[in-house]
Design an enzyme around this catalytic site. Structure first.
Site, PDB file in Angstrom:
ATOM      1  N   GLU A  50      -6.376 -10.454  -1.160  1.00 36.25           N
ATOM      2  CA  GLU A  50      -7.156 -10.206   0.072  1.00 36.25           C
ATOM      3  C   GLU A  50      -8.648 -10.158  -0.256  1.00 36.25           C
ATOM      4  O   GLU A  50      -9.394  -9.328   0.279  1.00 36.25           O
ATOM      5  CB  GLU A  50      -6.707  -8.896   0.729  1.00 36.25           C
ATOM      6  CG  GLU A  50      -5.226  -8.852   1.049  1.00 36.25           C
ATOM      7  CD  GLU A  50      -4.787  -7.608   1.802  1.00 36.25           C
ATOM      8  OE1 GLU A  50      -5.643  -6.848   2.303  1.00 36.25           O
ATOM      9  OE2 GLU A  50      -3.559  -7.385   1.896  1.00 36.25           O
TER      10      GLU A  50
ATOM     11  N   GLU B 196       0.796  -1.238   0.000  1.00 38.02           N
ATOM     12  CA  GLU B 196       0.000   0.000   0.000  1.00 38.02           C
ATOM     13  C   GLU B 196       0.829   1.290   0.000  1.00 38.02           C
ATOM     14  O   GLU B 196       0.556   2.211   0.774  1.00 38.02           O
ATOM     15  CB  GLU B 196      -0.955  -0.005   1.203  1.00 38.02           C
ATOM     16  CG  GLU B 196      -1.896  -1.192   1.176  1.00 38.02           C
ATOM     17  CD  GLU B 196      -2.808  -1.290   2.394  1.00 38.02           C
ATOM     18  OE1 GLU B 196      -2.826  -0.359   3.205  1.00 38.02           O
ATOM     19  OE2 GLU B 196      -3.504  -2.318   2.518  1.00 38.02           O
TER      20      GLU B 196
ATOM     21  N   ASN C 179       1.985  -5.131  -3.174  1.00 35.10           N
ATOM     22  CA  ASN C 179       0.583  -5.434  -2.866  1.00 35.10           C
ATOM     23  C   ASN C 179      -0.193  -4.147  -2.583  1.00 35.10           C
ATOM     24  O   ASN C 179       0.291  -3.285  -1.842  1.00 35.10           O
ATOM     25  CB  ASN C 179       0.570  -6.339  -1.617  1.00 35.10           C
ATOM     26  CG  ASN C 179      -0.792  -6.930  -1.313  1.00 35.10           C
ATOM     27  OD1 ASN C 179      -1.418  -7.517  -2.186  1.00 35.10           O
ATOM     28  ND2 ASN C 179      -1.246  -6.788  -0.071  1.00 35.10           N
TER      29      ASN C 179
ATOM     30  N   HIS D 131     -10.595  -5.818  -2.086  1.00 38.24           N
ATOM     31  CA  HIS D 131     -11.655  -5.627  -1.083  1.00 38.24           C
ATOM     32  C   HIS D 131     -12.795  -4.931  -1.833  1.00 38.24           C
ATOM     33  O   HIS D 131     -12.704  -3.744  -2.157  1.00 38.24           O
ATOM     34  CB  HIS D 131     -11.148  -4.752   0.069  1.00 38.24           C
ATOM     35  CG  HIS D 131     -10.048  -5.398   0.849  1.00 38.24           C
ATOM     36  ND1 HIS D 131     -10.245  -6.530   1.608  1.00 38.24           N
ATOM     37  CD2 HIS D 131      -8.730  -5.088   0.968  1.00 38.24           C
ATOM     38  CE1 HIS D 131      -9.100  -6.890   2.189  1.00 38.24           C
ATOM     39  NE2 HIS D 131      -8.160  -6.026   1.798  1.00 38.24           N
TER      40      HIS D 131
ATOM     41  N   ASP E  71     -12.423 -10.057  -0.565  1.00 33.70           N
ATOM     42  CA  ASP E  71     -13.687 -10.124   0.172  1.00 33.70           C
ATOM     43  C   ASP E  71     -14.656  -9.186  -0.539  1.00 33.70           C
ATOM     44  O   ASP E  71     -14.241  -8.242  -1.203  1.00 33.70           O
ATOM     45  CB  ASP E  71     -13.551  -9.824   1.676  1.00 33.70           C
ATOM     46  CG  ASP E  71     -12.738  -8.593   2.021  1.00 33.70           C
ATOM     47  OD1 ASP E  71     -12.665  -7.667   1.181  1.00 33.70           O
ATOM     48  OD2 ASP E  71     -12.177  -8.534   3.125  1.00 33.70           O
TER      49      ASP E  71
HETATM   50  O1  G3I Z   1      -4.227  -7.797  19.128  1.00 36.35           O
HETATM   51  C1  G3I Z   1      -4.762  -6.564  19.653  1.00 36.35           C
HETATM   52  C2  G3I Z   1      -5.429  -6.797  20.950  1.00 36.35           C
HETATM   53  O2  G3I Z   1      -4.484  -7.231  21.892  1.00 36.35           O
HETATM   54  C3  G3I Z   1      -6.100  -5.504  21.401  1.00 36.35           C
HETATM   55  O3  G3I Z   1      -6.820  -5.717  22.556  1.00 36.35           O
HETATM   56  C4  G3I Z   1      -7.042  -4.978  20.325  1.00 36.35           C
HETATM   57  C5  G3I Z   1      -7.654  -3.629  20.698  1.00 36.35           C
HETATM   58  O4  G3I Z   1      -7.984  -2.885  19.569  1.00 36.35           O
HETATM   59  O5  G3I Z   1      -6.300  -4.827  19.137  1.00 36.35           O
HETATM   60  C6  G3I Z   1      -5.745  -6.015  18.649  1.00 36.35           C
HETATM   61  O6  G3I Z   1      -5.065  -5.751  17.477  1.00 36.35           O
HETATM   62  C7  G3I Z   1      -5.841  -5.511  16.326  1.00 36.35           C
HETATM   63  C8  G3I Z   1      -5.433  -6.512  15.253  1.00 36.35           C
HETATM   64  O7  G3I Z   1      -6.128  -6.237  14.059  1.00 36.35           O
HETATM   65  C9  G3I Z   1      -5.716  -7.950  15.658  1.00 36.35           C
HETATM   66  O8  G3I Z   1      -7.088  -8.142  15.818  1.00 36.35           O
HETATM   67  C10 G3I Z   1      -5.569  -4.112  15.826  1.00 36.35           C
HETATM   68  O9  G3I Z   1      -6.084  -3.173  16.780  1.00 36.35           O
HETATM   69  C11 G3I Z   1      -6.240  -3.893  14.505  1.00 36.35           C
HETATM   70  O10 G3I Z   1      -5.835  -2.630  14.001  1.00 36.35           O
HETATM   71  C12 G3I Z   1      -5.815  -4.951  13.540  1.00 36.35           C
HETATM   72  O11 G3I Z   1      -6.515  -4.775  12.334  1.00 36.35           O
HETATM   73  C13 G3I Z   1      -5.948  -5.385  11.198  1.00 36.35           C
HETATM   74  C14 G3I Z   1      -5.705  -4.319  10.155  1.00 36.35           C
HETATM   75  O12 G3I Z   1      -5.177  -4.935   8.975  1.00 36.35           O
HETATM   76  C15 G3I Z   1      -4.711  -3.283  10.647  1.00 36.35           C
HETATM   77  O13 G3I Z   1      -4.607  -2.250   9.758  1.00 36.35           O
HETATM   78  C16 G3I Z   1      -6.917  -6.412  10.668  1.00 36.35           C
HETATM   79  O14 G3I Z   1      -7.013  -7.496  11.588  1.00 36.35           O
HETATM   80  C17 G3I Z   1      -6.419  -6.949   9.338  1.00 36.35           C
HETATM   81  O15 G3I Z   1      -7.427  -7.727   8.738  1.00 36.35           O
HETATM   82  C18 G3I Z   1      -6.111  -5.780   8.388  1.00 36.35           C
HETATM   83  O16 G3I Z   1      -5.577  -6.324   7.198  1.00 36.35           O
HETATM   84  C19 G3I Z   1      -5.280  -5.388   6.180  1.00 36.35           C
HETATM   85  C20 G3I Z   1      -4.080  -5.905   5.434  1.00 36.35           C
HETATM   86  O17 G3I Z   1      -3.024  -6.143   6.322  1.00 36.35           O
HETATM   87  C21 G3I Z   1      -3.649  -4.939   4.336  1.00 36.35           C
HETATM   88  N1  G3I Z   1      -4.759  -4.617   3.461  1.00 36.35           N
HETATM   89  C22 G3I Z   1      -5.989  -4.205   4.106  1.00 36.35           C
HETATM   90  C23 G3I Z   1      -6.424  -5.212   5.160  1.00 36.35           C
HETATM   91  C24 G3I Z   1      -7.735  -4.821   5.791  1.00 36.35           C
HETATM   92  O18 G3I Z   1      -7.636  -3.634   6.487  1.00 36.35           O
END
Ligand code: G3I
Length: 464
Positions: free
Chosen positions: A265, A160, A202, A238, A267
């Site tokens: 990715e 990105e 990507n 997405h 969906d």
């Molecule tokens: O693990 C912590 C947890 O300990 C905490 O309590 C909680 C509170 O918010 O956060 C948890 O971490 C989160 C993590 O996902 C695991 O669930 C983060 O806050 C959250 O920001 C994170 O989001 C991820 C996101 O990327 C971050 O930008 C999503 O799971 C993940 O699906 C998403 O994936 C991205 C790709 O990497 C790149 N392309 C877009 C895609 C969707 O946004």
């Protein structure tokens, strides 16, 4: 299958890169009737993958679907910068290693995601800039790619980095502010650390020919022309309630640059059109011979980052959705790729083509015992990655061939830094244009991936 109709279409790819590498891609139109996503994709020479959140590996319903339907995984978060280097210089691979183990135990390949990204950086990196950040970023790429070396099919080296909207330019970020060459520096570091992994760029909002995808296209074309080691482009996909009509054409124009393309990715917003859009994306990938696989960003609707969009192929209960059936049918109806050698890496060596080989200043004559080869295997149930070291004898080489005889049932599915002839039995690997010339005692490496077991293979090397 006796009802199979096979129609072979020789597609000469009008691709600069592919032609330069002397490759002819062949699409095979083969009706098939796989009953799982992974079996149907594999019959067509592709993978079907899912993003996996580490904590879900203890959920039985989730793991049952994952192991039954998918033969590729990508960590949803576990290989990102904040997860792998929470403190500068202190690396943590627990989550990534756990997923790699699960993949290896279940015959799945692994996409690595993502070495560098403006988001999900650890706090210490977020507050860095300039040379200190550049050095830290390249060290991160080197350390993480080295740790997972030999275990990753393809890395999202940079994620990105382009801006949304009409500019077609780079996104502002702390990484971008270290200099426009940060992306190529990252790709070179990744190649040096893991020469066997395909290296991808990507991004999202690249679902057709638009300003953003064109900006990326121009970067990839430039990288290929200068020998920056890029092998693939990931299209996150997405998606909402419609699909750009030039989705496939966009994949094809990248493929025509000589890189693989992957849907990374996927969906799709739920609603009337969901199953159709999933099918159209699958068809587009199948119709592009260099589209090597599709990954959905999660397994079930309730595993998805998109929450109430219900954007995936399985209900939370594990039931298959209409979108699942439409994808399966599109995989079964689509053309396959005949076993074709892939030659990732630059088609022309750039001034900073990474190690291990540097052409000697003069061309040495071939010697009678021109080279030796040794292999190291990384095996799991149902598959393996072989890394082969080629060492030139005292006279050096102008080129080399390495032959291996695989045990019955084993088959080469993918080759890097060499061109493979044959896929089963005795397979012959020939150098590509940038690693054939070796000085006396010089070493280069190539690799191949396969299904079955390669235990006990002994390579023999011939120099020219
Ligand atoms: O693990 C912590 C947890 O300990 C905490 O309590 C909680 C509170 O918010 O956060 C948890 O971490 C989160 C993590 O996902 C695991 O669930 C983060 O806050 C959250 O920001 C994170 O989001 C991820 C996101 O990327 C971050 O930008 C999503 O799971 C993940 O699906 C998403 O994936 C991205 C790709 O990497 C790149 N392309 C877009 C895609 C969707 O946004």
């Amino acid at each position: 299958m006796n009802h199979k109709r096979v129609l072979r279409l020789a597609v000469t790819v009008a691709a600069t890169g592919a032609l330069a590498a002397g490759m002819t891609m062949t699409l095979t139109s083969t009706a098939s009737a796989g009953t799982t996503l992974k079996a149907s994709a594999a019959e067509k020479g592709r993978y079907f993958g899912a993003a996996v959140a580490g904590q879900k590996l203890s959920d039985n319903t989730y793991v049952t679907i994952l192991n039954r339907e998918f033969n590729s995984v990508v960590p949803e978060n576990d290989m990102k910068w904040d997860a792998t280097e929470p403190q500068q210089g202190r690396f943590s691979y627990t989550g990534g290693d756990r997923l790699v183990s699960h993949a290896q135990a279940n015959g799945m390949s692994v996409r690595g995601h993502a070495l560098l990204w403006h988001a999900q950086q650890p706090g210490w990196a977020q507050s860095m800039s300039g040379t200190a950040l550049r050095n830290a970023a390249i060290n991160h790429v080197t350390q993480v790619a080295t740790h997972f070396r030999g275990k990753i099919y393809a890395w999202d080296v940079v994620n990105e980095a382009f801006a949304d909207g009409g500019s077609g330019g780079r996104r502002d970020s702390n990484l971008q502010r270290t200099g426009n060459d940060w992306i190529e520096a990252a790709f070179r570091a990744a190649r040096a650390a893991d020469p066997g992994a395909k290296l991808c760029y990507n991004d999202y909002n690249t679902d057709g020919i638009n300003a953003k995808s064109t900006g990326i296209y121009n970067m990839v074309r430039d990288f290929r022309s200068r020998g920056v080691p890029i092998d693939c482009v990931g299209f996150q996909s997405h998606l909402g309630t419609s699909l750009a009509s030039d989705y496939q054409a966009n994949l094809q124009r990248f493929a025509d640059l000589g890189v693989d393309v992957q849907i990374t990715e996927l969906d799709v917003m739920s609603g009337g059109n969901q199953a159709n859009i999933f099918a159209a994306v699958t068809r587009a990938c199948m119709n592009v011979s260099r589209c090597t696989g599709i990954t959905t960003w999660g397994v079930r609707d309730c595993d998805s980052w998109r929450g109430s969009d219900n954007a995936l192929l399985f209900e939370c209960s594990g039931n298959k959705k209409a979108a699942y059936t439409s994808v399966l049918n599109a995989l079964n109806a689509g053309p396959g790729i005949t076993p074709s050698p892939t030659t990732p890496g630059p088609t022309t060596p750039g001034p900073t083509t990474p190690p291990p080989t540097t052409p000697p200043p003069t061309t040495p004559p071939p010697g009678p015992d021109g080279c030796t080869a040794s292999v190291s295997l990384n095996s799991w149930t149902g598959g393996f990655v072989a890394s082969v070291k080629v060492t030139a004898g005292s006279a050096g080489t102008n080129g080399w061939n390495v032959s291996v005889t695989l045990p019955g049932g084993a088959s080469v599915t993918n080759t890097w830094s060499a061109t493979a002839s044959g896929a089963t039995g005795t397979v012959r690997f020939t150098n590509v244009n940038y690693n054939g010339r070796l000085g006396a005692g010089q070493v280069t490496e190539f690799g191949f991936q396969g299904t079955g077991s390669a235990a006990g293979v002994t390579p023999t090397c011939t120099a020219s």
